[in-house]
Write a protein that holds these residues in place. Structure first.
Motif, PDB file in Angstrom:
ATOM      1  N   ALA A  39       0.746  -1.318  -0.078  1.00  0.00           N
ATOM      2  CA  ALA A  39       0.031  -0.125  -0.002  1.00  0.00           C
ATOM      3  C   ALA A  39       0.809   1.141   0.084  1.00  0.00           C
ATOM      4  O   ALA A  39       0.596   2.185  -0.639  1.00  0.00           O
ATOM      5  N   ARG A  40       2.065   1.191   0.625  1.00  0.00           N
ATOM      6  CA  ARG A  40       2.923   2.253   0.825  1.00  0.00           C
ATOM      7  C   ARG A  40       3.686   2.516  -0.597  1.00  0.00           C
ATOM      8  O   ARG A  40       3.741   3.715  -1.035  1.00  0.00           O
ATOM      9  N   GLY A  41       3.975   1.445  -0.981  1.00  0.00           N
ATOM     10  CA  GLY A  41       4.832   1.499  -2.089  1.00  0.00           C
ATOM     11  C   GLY A  41       4.143   2.004  -3.418  1.00  0.00           C
ATOM     12  O   GLY A  41       4.466   2.608  -4.457  1.00  0.00           O
ATOM     13  N   THR A  42       2.782   1.326  -3.560  1.00  0.00           N
ATOM     14  CA  THR A  42       1.880   1.720  -4.675  1.00  0.00           C
ATOM     15  C   THR A  42       1.170   2.964  -4.637  1.00  0.00           C
ATOM     16  O   THR A  42       0.485   3.667  -5.684  1.00  0.00           O
ATOM     17  N   GLY A  43       0.766   3.295  -3.372  1.00  0.00           N
ATOM     18  CA  GLY A  43      -0.175   4.524  -3.039  1.00  0.00           C
ATOM     19  C   GLY A  43      -1.715   4.166  -3.166  1.00  0.00           C
ATOM     20  O   GLY A  43      -2.391   4.977  -3.238  1.00  0.00           O
TER      21      GLY A  43
END
Length: 398
Positions: free
Chosen positions: A34-38
């Motif tokens: 979630a953090r890496g893909t937005g």
């Protein structure tokens, strides 16, 4: 047919985004995805569940920060990748799966200056043997990563300099290995693959950018910038071994004089110890003797370190990397080599760049390049091939 901007195309794009993030890292928690893909946590959870149903990913319970989490990796049954690394004195092959698990690996002595045909014959046999050891079908190979000790034109797959590998003159390593195996081949030079290997598997994990310095028969640097290998338009970025240290110095194989390589590479350094240590000395033995306290070997390695530090300082001034990883045989010398490198960096680099630099030994040793070859395939393969048009269309219709 999907319309750009439609719900189905957006869903497909999100599927590929998650697969791409997992493929590059090997495994990630859903929170990391979630953090890496937005994407939102709820969207990631739904996509992971869908990808698991498709057989694209595997999900395991793990812990992160002391709390339970779900670790996501590509399915170990989704395909097989092969790494082939030609060093100046060895051939190393590894077989792995898409979950970043190495299933079989082996190295054997080999003189890369021999003909290319001999090299590829040996590589074919070793690949076949390791597939048998791993118990996997050749038909499951989805790509091969190939490393060679010389500059590569990544567009054509051709060698950029015949002076470095005279026995390979007139060959295209990528096309040759692809013709022999019937599998798509991705090729790069060994320093770039060492950088990628340490970035994905070793001392470079967590760094946004790094320079990997390999000191062996030659001297090269692999550069990772914003998570991607930087090769330059001609594929020759990182040829740190040909920085000029002394215009009146020894003639280098590139034709110039006083290159960094002429003060640091094994074939130039070992003769310095010939009289005291005999003709059969290798860099691995020099490092071991230095660790055991041999004064001559310690002095030679310290001198190499000071010269390498001059080159690293220039990298700092130009690119300002946050991390430099020392690979090759010299990394095994530890602080005997690292301390003089740091001293030269402190002397010649811009102070702010020197302060921000973390200089560490490689964690993978001689495996860095072959693991980088595996990582190269995992990065270059298309995300869509893990979903398939039919499956992607079916999922988007839900």
């Amino acid at each position: 047919m999907e319309t750009p901007g439609s719900q189905s195309s957006l869903h497909r794009a999100n599927l590929e985004r998650v697969v791409r993030a997992v493929r590059a890292a090997g495994s990630l928690t859903q929170a990391d995805i979630a953090r890496g893909t937005g994407l939102s946590a709820a969207t990631v959870s739904n996509i992971v569940r869908e990808l698991k149903e498709l057989g694209t990913v595997e999900v395991r319970t793990t812990s992160a920060g002391g709390r339970r989490a779900r670790s996501v990796s590509l399915s170990s049954d989704a395909g097989i990748v092969v790494g082939v690394d030609f060093g100046h004195s060895h051939l190393r092959v590894a077989v792995g799966n898409l979950a970043h698990q190495v299933l079989a690996e082996e190295a054997e002595p080999f003189d890369v200056d021999a003909s290319a045909d001999q090299g590829f014959d040996r590589a074919e046999k070793l690949v076949g043997r390791l597939l048998t050891v791993a118990g996997v079908d050749r038909a499951k190979i989805i790509g091969i990563g190939l490393g060679v000790p010389g500059p590569i034109d990544v567009e054509t797959g051709a060698l950029g300099s015949t002076a470095i590998l005279p026995g390979w003159r007139g060959t295209n390593p990528r096309e040759e290995l692809a013709a022999r195996t019937g599998v798509r081949v991705h090729v790069d030079n060994d320093a770039n693959l060492g950088a990628l290997g340490e970035f994905v598997w070793g001392s470079g994990r967590g760094a946004g950018d790094l320079a990997y310095i390999k000191v062996a028969s030659g001297v090269g640097a692999g550069l990772v910038i914003n998570g991607q290998i930087y090769r330059g338009p001609g594929g020759t970025a990182g040829e740190i071994g040909h920085i000029t240290l002394d215009e009146s110095g020894p003639v280098c194989r590139c034709g110039n004089r006083g290159c960094l390589e002429t003060f640091t590479a094994a074939r130039h350094v070992l003769p310095l110890l010939l009289a005291s240590h005999g003709p059969d000395l290798t860099m691995q033995r020099v490092v071991q003797l230095a660790r055991d306290g041999d004064p001559g070997c310690r002095r030679v390695i310290a001198d190499i370190g000071r010269h390498i530090g001059t080159g690293v300082a220039q990298l700092c001034n130009l690119l300002n990397p946050s991390r430099v990883v020392l690979g090759g045989d010299l990394a095994e010398a530890g602080e005997i080599a690292l301390t003089p490198i740091r001293e030269s960096v402190s002397r010649y680099a811009i102070p702010s760049a020197a302060r921000q630099l973390s200089l560490v030994p490689g964690a993978l040793g001689g495996r860095a390049e072959v693991l980088g070859a595996l990582a190269l395939v995992l990065r270059e393969m298309g995300d869509g091939m893990l979903l398939g048009p039919a499956r992607g269309a079916a999922s988007s219709a839900r």
